[in-house]
Design a protein around this motif. Structure first.
Motif, PDB file in Angstrom:
ATOM      1  N   PHE A   1      -3.907  -8.509  -4.732  1.00 36.02           N
ATOM      2  CA  PHE A   1      -4.140  -8.778  -3.318  1.00 36.02           C
ATOM      3  C   PHE A   1      -3.110  -8.048  -2.444  1.00 36.02           C
ATOM      4  CE2 PHE A   1      -3.057 -11.333   0.421  1.00 36.02           C
ATOM      5  CZ  PHE A   1      -4.262 -11.270   1.093  1.00 36.02           C
ATOM      6  N   GLN A   2      -1.839  -8.096  -2.845  1.00 40.26           N
ATOM      7  CA  GLN A   2      -0.789  -7.425  -2.071  1.00 40.26           C
ATOM      8  C   GLN A   2      -1.011  -5.920  -2.028  1.00 40.26           C
ATOM      9  OE1 GLN A   2       3.136  -8.529  -3.393  1.00 40.26           O
ATOM     10  NE2 GLN A   2       2.637 -10.709  -3.382  1.00 40.26           N
ATOM     11  N   LEU A   3      -1.350  -5.330  -3.165  1.00 37.06           N
ATOM     12  CA  LEU A   3      -1.594  -3.887  -3.206  1.00 37.06           C
ATOM     13  C   LEU A   3      -2.822  -3.501  -2.381  1.00 37.06           C
ATOM     14  CD1 LEU A   3      -0.821  -3.174  -6.972  1.00 37.06           C
ATOM     15  CD2 LEU A   3       0.613  -2.600  -4.995  1.00 37.06           C
ATOM     16  N   ALA A   4      -3.864  -4.329  -2.428  1.00 35.04           N
ATOM     17  CA  ALA A   4      -5.056  -4.061  -1.612  1.00 35.04           C
ATOM     18  C   ALA A   4      -4.704  -4.125  -0.129  1.00 35.04           C
ATOM     19  CB  ALA A   4      -6.160  -5.070  -1.948  1.00 35.04           C
ATOM     20  N   ASN A   5      -3.889  -5.090   0.247  1.00 34.71           N
ATOM     21  CA  ASN A   5      -3.488  -5.237   1.639  1.00 34.71           C
ATOM     22  C   ASN A   5      -2.643  -4.038   2.091  1.00 34.71           C
ATOM     23  OD1 ASN A   5      -3.831  -6.812   3.915  1.00 34.71           O
ATOM     24  ND2 ASN A   5      -2.085  -8.120   3.490  1.00 34.71           N
ATOM     25  N   ILE A   6      -1.774  -3.552   1.231  1.00 31.17           N
ATOM     26  CA  ILE A   6      -0.957  -2.374   1.546  1.00 31.17           C
ATOM     27  C   ILE A   6      -1.846  -1.143   1.677  1.00 31.17           C
ATOM     28  CG2 ILE A   6       0.828  -0.826   0.634  1.00 31.17           C
ATOM     29  CD1 ILE A   6       2.034  -3.419  -0.688  1.00 31.17           C
ATOM     30  N   THR A   7      -2.856  -1.031   0.824  1.00 37.04           N
ATOM     31  CA  THR A   7      -3.792   0.092   0.904  1.00 37.04           C
ATOM     32  C   THR A   7      -4.537   0.070   2.235  1.00 37.04           C
ATOM     33  OG1 THR A   7      -4.066   0.012  -1.494  1.00 37.04           O
ATOM     34  CG2 THR A   7      -5.704   1.256  -0.261  1.00 37.04           C
ATOM     35  N   VAL A   8      -4.973  -1.107   2.640  1.00 36.86           N
ATOM     36  CA  VAL A   8      -5.662  -1.236   3.936  1.00 36.86           C
ATOM     37  C   VAL A   8      -4.721  -0.842   5.068  1.00 36.86           C
ATOM     38  CG1 VAL A   8      -6.680  -2.895   5.548  1.00 36.86           C
ATOM     39  CG2 VAL A   8      -7.339  -2.931   3.148  1.00 36.86           C
ATOM     40  N   ARG A   9      -3.453  -1.265   4.994  1.00 33.45           N
ATOM     41  CA  ARG A   9      -2.482  -0.900   6.036  1.00 33.45           C
ATOM     42  C   ARG A   9      -2.328   0.610   6.111  1.00 33.45           C
ATOM     43  NH1 ARG A   9       3.545  -1.539   4.727  1.00 33.45           N
ATOM     44  NH2 ARG A   9       2.994   0.393   3.692  1.00 33.45           N
ATOM     45  N   GLU A  10      -2.282   1.268   4.960  1.00 40.36           N
ATOM     46  CA  GLU A  10      -2.132   2.722   4.939  1.00 40.36           C
ATOM     47  C   GLU A  10      -3.316   3.418   5.606  1.00 40.36           C
ATOM     48  OE1 GLU A  10       0.116   5.260   4.050  1.00 40.36           O
ATOM     49  OE2 GLU A  10       1.335   3.480   4.248  1.00 40.36           O
ATOM     50  N   ILE A  11      -4.493   2.880   5.414  1.00 40.44           N
ATOM     51  CA  ILE A  11      -5.695   3.534   5.925  1.00 40.44           C
ATOM     52  C   ILE A  11      -5.978   3.153   7.371  1.00 40.44           C
ATOM     53  CG2 ILE A  11      -8.201   3.673   5.633  1.00 40.44           C
ATOM     54  CD1 ILE A  11      -7.629   3.499   2.603  1.00 40.44           C
ATOM     55  N   ARG A  12      -5.838   1.878   7.690  1.00 40.27           N
ATOM     56  CA  ARG A  12      -6.192   1.381   9.020  1.00 40.27           C
ATOM     57  C   ARG A  12      -5.020   1.317   9.979  1.00 40.27           C
ATOM     58  NH1 ARG A  12      -8.526  -4.226   8.502  1.00 40.27           N
ATOM     59  NH2 ARG A  12      -8.503  -4.001  10.731  1.00 40.27           N
ATOM     60  N   GLY A  13      -3.808   1.271   9.448  1.00 39.00           N
ATOM     61  CA  GLY A  13      -2.639   1.135  10.304  1.00 39.00           C
ATOM     62  C   GLY A  13      -2.237  -0.312  10.517  1.00 39.00           C
ATOM     63  N   SER A  14      -3.004  -1.252   9.980  1.00 35.35           N
ATOM     64  CA  SER A  14      -2.661  -2.660  10.077  1.00 35.35           C
ATOM     65  C   SER A  14      -3.149  -3.362   8.824  1.00 35.35           C
ATOM     66  CB  SER A  14      -3.304  -3.288  11.317  1.00 35.35           C
ATOM     67  OG  SER A  14      -4.713  -3.240  11.222  1.00 35.35           O
TER      68      SER A  14
END
Length: 161
Positions: A142-155
Motif C-alpha cells: 500500500f505504501q509503495l502504491a501510494n508513493i507511485t501515485v504521488r510520483e505520477i500525480r504529484g499528490s
C-alpha cells in the motif's frame, strides 16, 4: 491473484497512465524528452512480467521464456530485479520510508525500481502463509502504491497524516 487485488491493480494503473500518458504525448512532462525510450522500457518490462517469472528458494527471479532471458534487455532486467530490489520485509519498509521522505522527483531508475518493488511486494503479500506476514507485506504494498501515485500525480492517493 484474487479478484480484489486484480481490480485494485487495474484501477491503480488506469489512474497512473490516465495522468502520465497525456503529459508524455503532449510533451509537457519533464520525462517527455526521454518518452520514447521510457515507453519502450516500460513495454519490455511488461512483456517480461507477462511472459512469466519464477522465484527460486533464494528469492532470485528467473524469466520463464528462455529467449527473452538470453536477450541483452532480458539479462539487464534480471540484473535489475535481482540486484536492486529489496528482498526482506524490513528492507522494503526502509525503502518505502526513504521514498516517502524524498521531496524531489525520482529518477527513471528509481521509479523503475519502485515499480518492481511494488510487483515484488504484491507477490510476497499474496504468497505468505501467516496472516501477520500477509498484512505486513500488504502494508508495504500500500505504501509503495501510494508513493507511485504521488510520483505520477504529484499528490498521494491517501494522506498519511
Amino acid at each position: 491473484m484474487n479478484l480484489d487485488v486484480k481490480n485494485f491493480f487495474k484501477i491503480f494503473f488506469w489512474l497512473c497512465f490516465e495522468r502520465l500518458l497525456p503529459d508524455v504525448t503532449a510533451g509537457t512532462s519533464p520525462a517527455s524528452q526521454n518518452a520514447a525510450s521510457s515507453v519502450l522500457n516500460a513495454n519490455l518490462m511488461f512483456e517480461f512480467l507477462l511472459a512469466g517469472v519464477e522465484m527460486d528458494q533464494d528469492n532470485n527471479i528467473a524469466l520463464l521464456d528462455g529467449e527473452m532471458a538470453s536477450m541483452r534487455q532480458g539479462r539487464s532486467f534480471l540484473s535489475q530485479i535481482n540486484d536492486d530490489i529489496p528482498r526482506s520485509l524490513s528492507s522494503m519498509v526502509q525503502l518505502a520510508s526513504e521514498l516517502k521522505g524524498l521531496r524531489r522527483p525520482l529518477t527513471e531508475v528509481q521509479f523503475e525500481n519502485l515499480v518492481l518493488s511494488l510487483v515484488y511486494s504484491s507477490h510476497q503479500a499474496q504468497h505468505q502463509r501467516r496472516k501477520v506476514e500477509r498484512e505486513a507485506w500488504g502494508e508495504v504494498l500500500f505504501q509503495l502504491a501510494n508513493i507511485t501515485v504521488r510520483e505520477i500525480r504529484g499528490s498521494y492517493l491517501f494522506n498519511y497524516a
